[in-house]
Structure formats: structure tokens, C-alpha cells
Scaffold this active site. Structure first.
Site, PDB file in Angstrom:
ATOM      1  CE1 TYR A  44       0.604  36.172  12.332  1.00 56.29           C
ATOM      2  CE2 TYR A  44       2.985  36.098  12.043  1.00 56.29           C
ATOM      3  CZ  TYR A  44       1.801  36.821  12.124  1.00 56.29           C
ATOM      4  OH  TYR A  44       1.825  38.167  11.984  1.00 56.29           O
ATOM      5  CD  GLU A  45      -2.212  36.383   8.478  1.00 59.27           C
ATOM      6  OE1 GLU A  45      -3.364  36.750   8.196  1.00 59.27           O
ATOM      7  OE2 GLU A  45      -1.200  36.816   7.888  1.00 59.27           O
ATOM      8  CG  MET A  79       7.003  35.448  13.929  1.00 59.05           C
ATOM      9  SD  MET A  79       5.452  35.628  14.845  1.00 59.05           S
ATOM     10  CE  MET A  79       6.068  35.964  16.502  1.00 59.05           C
ATOM     11  CB  SER A 131       4.054  44.833  11.876  1.00 60.62           C
ATOM     12  OG  SER A 131       3.961  43.481  11.774  1.00 60.62           O
ATOM     13  CG  HIS A 184       0.624  42.888  17.294  1.00 67.26           C
ATOM     14  ND1 HIS A 184       1.588  42.598  16.342  1.00 67.26           N
ATOM     15  CD2 HIS A 184      -0.401  43.466  16.630  1.00 67.26           C
ATOM     16  CE1 HIS A 184       1.147  42.986  15.149  1.00 67.26           C
ATOM     17  NE2 HIS A 184      -0.052  43.515  15.294  1.00 67.26           N
ATOM     18  CB  ALA A 198       8.194  44.447  13.079  1.00 62.81           C
TER      19      ALA A 198
HETATM   20  N1  HPA Z   1      10.020  37.860  17.919  1.00 64.97           N
HETATM   21  C1  HPA Z   1       9.437  37.449  16.777  1.00 64.97           C
HETATM   22  N2  HPA Z   1       8.867  38.287  15.910  1.00 64.97           N
HETATM   23  C2  HPA Z   1       8.898  39.597  16.194  1.00 64.97           C
HETATM   24  C3  HPA Z   1       9.494  40.092  17.370  1.00 64.97           C
HETATM   25  C4  HPA Z   1      10.082  39.162  18.274  1.00 64.97           C
HETATM   26  O1  HPA Z   1      10.631  39.523  19.344  1.00 64.97           O
HETATM   27  N3  HPA Z   1       9.355  41.453  17.347  1.00 64.97           N
HETATM   28  C5  HPA Z   1       8.710  41.746  16.185  1.00 64.97           C
HETATM   29  N4  HPA Z   1       8.416  40.636  15.496  1.00 64.97           N
END
Ligand code: HPA
Length: 257
Positions: free
Chosen positions: A76-77, A196, A22, A232, A104
Site C-alpha cells: 500500500y505504500e 495488509m 507495526s 492506526h 498486526a
Molecule cells: N484490517 C486490516 N489490517 C489491519 C487491521 C484491520 O482491522 N488491524 C491491523 N492491521
């Protein structure tokens, strides 16, 4: 579904690939592309999450070919673990030997501030799924993230004066962010960061014999560790602004792989 493999992707001779998570697109913006293929045209699954492109680029870095996969699909999609790792099969088929994964993540380690990068030393697969269901079984996971690559990236980061943390990444299925109680649980389990993605791809890559390194862009404090709420948009914009320090490390390190 069978992947379509354009000859130029095999003939470019790239042996290292990077998968960008991301908001990490800026890592490649300054590279000169040699060719580019949309995932859909290659028969690969395409994400619908904002901030995720779906494109394979080949670019040259100091004269050497480098393959960049911009975007990935997530559990998750609604994709299965075996669909999530189709990209890894594809990369192996076209001759990739070393795979660099990026994502990320939220930081749950009070010493690792948002805005910095963490290289994965290990992971906790808390997704409840494995891309190896159906085989191969019983693949060794003692060293998912290559010691050799980690030492190379640490050397380059310290030469550049960049802080590069190292720690354990916990993969949860999402798509919701964690609760503060879940963040405290992850801390007790020994996690430093939470996200994730990445873990299904790393497991599959090891099963195929690829050498793996992975980096988390620590975009935010885990829920409950700082005032406020997670979004997000915050995660993708923090990823964009941290991208350049990893880009500097990769630019120097990748030709040495
Ligand atoms: N949790 C899960 N996934 C993420 C996060 C988070 O805090 N930040 C970026 N992706």
C-alpha cells in the site's frame, strides 16, 4: 538494485530470522544486540509508515545468534510485490533457513479476542499480486506455514499457559481498513484475521525453500464487529501491549528450532 551484504551478517551464523510488524518493537527490546544495520545502508527498501523502524539487528538468545528485521515495506505504500520481498531474498542470501513473520491484524473470528495472538495455519492472498510473477512459477503452497514449527510453538505456549490461536489470515492490499461488508465477506471466505502484509513474504520464502511460521497480533475487531472506528494509533498501541506474551513464547521456542 543490488543488496550490500556486510560480512558480519553472514559470519554471525544466524539461521533464524524474525520480521517484526507495526508496534512490535518491544519484542526485542530486552535482547543484547551484537550488531545492527539500517535497511537503507543494506540497499533494502525503507517504509515511511509511522511505527515501522528499518533496521536489521543481530542479537544473542541463550548464546545463539538471532536475526531481527525491525520493519517491513508494504504494497500500500506503492512498492511492488517483488520490492516487498527483497528482504526475504536478502535473508536467504545471508544464510537464513527459518523465517518467523509477525504482523498486526484485525480479528474477524468472534472467538479470537483483540489482545491475543494467532499463529497462521494458512492464508488467503487477496492482494491481487504475487511476488513470483516473472518466476519461479507453480510453486506448491500446500503447507506455507510449517507444521513442525506450529507444533513447537503450540507446545511452548501451552507450557506457559498462554492462549495461542491458530487460523487463516486474509491479506488485502489496503491501505484503507475494511468496510463492515468486506469483513462479513472475509468471514464467509473462511478468514479468521485480516491484514495488509506477510503473505507476499511467506510466498517468496516458500519459493526459496525457507521454513516459515507467522503470527498475527490481533489488535482490534474487524470493522463493524464492535462499536467505534479503527485507527492506526489504536493498532500500534495494542501491538505494543500484546508484544510481551509472544516474546515469552519466542524466547523459549527459538533455541529449539
Ligand atoms: N484490517 C486490516 N489490517 C489491519 C487491521 C484491520 O482491522 N488491524 C491491523 N492491521
Amino acid at each position: 538494485m543490488k543488496n550490500r551484504i556486510p560480512r558480519e551478517l553472514v559470519e554471525c551464523g544466524a539461521t533464524t530470522a524474525i520480521v517484526l510488524g507495526s508496534g512490535l518493537g518491544p519484542l526485542v527490546e530486552e535482547l543484547e544486540p551484537v550488531c545492527s544495520h539500517e535497511y537503507a545502508a543494506l540497499g533494502l527498501p525503507v517504509s515511511k509508515v509511522p511505527g515501522h523502524a528499518g533496521r536489521i539487528l543481530v542479537a544473542r538468545l541463550q548464546g545463539r545468534p538471532l536475526l531481527i528485521a525491525q520493519g517491513r515495506v508494504h504494497l500500500y505504500e506503492g512498492w511492488s510485490a517483488s520490492e516487498v520481498v527483497r528482504m526475504v531474498d536478502f535473508l536467504r542470501e545471508i544464510g537464513i533457513r527459518s523465517l518467523i513473520l509477525t504482523n498486526a491484524a484485525g480479528t474477524v473470528n468472534p472467538d479470537f479476542s483483540p489482545g491475543s495472538w494467532m499463529m497462521l495455519s494458512d492464508h488467503l492472498n487477496l492482494t491481487g499480486q504475487s511476488p513470483l510473477c516473472g518466476g519461479p512459477h507453480f510453486v506448491d503452497m500446500t503447507e506455507v506455514y510449517s507444521r513442525r514449527l506450529r507444533s513447537l510453538f503450540h507446545k511452548v505456549a501451552s507450557r506457559q499457559g498462554t492462549i495461542l490461536h491458530e487460523g487463516v489470515y486474509a491479506a488485502l492490499p489496503g491501505p484503507q481498513y475494511e468496510t463492515p461488508a468486506e469483513v462479513r465477506m472475509l468471514q464467509r471466505l473462511g478468514a479468521d484475521a485480516v491484514g495488509m502484509s506477510t503473505v507476499p513474504e511467506a510466498i517468496k520464502a516458500r519459493a526459496l525453500g525457507l521454513e516459515v511460521a507467522a503470527f498475527s497480533c490481533l489488535t482490534n475487531w474487524g470493522a463493524g464487529l464492535a462499536p467505534g472506528h479503527l485507527s492506526h494509533e489504536e493498532v500500534t498501541s495494542a501491538g505494543r501491549s500484546a508484544a510481551s506474551s509472544l516474546s515469552d513464547i519466542l524466547r523459549e521456542a527459538l533455541p529449539l528450532i
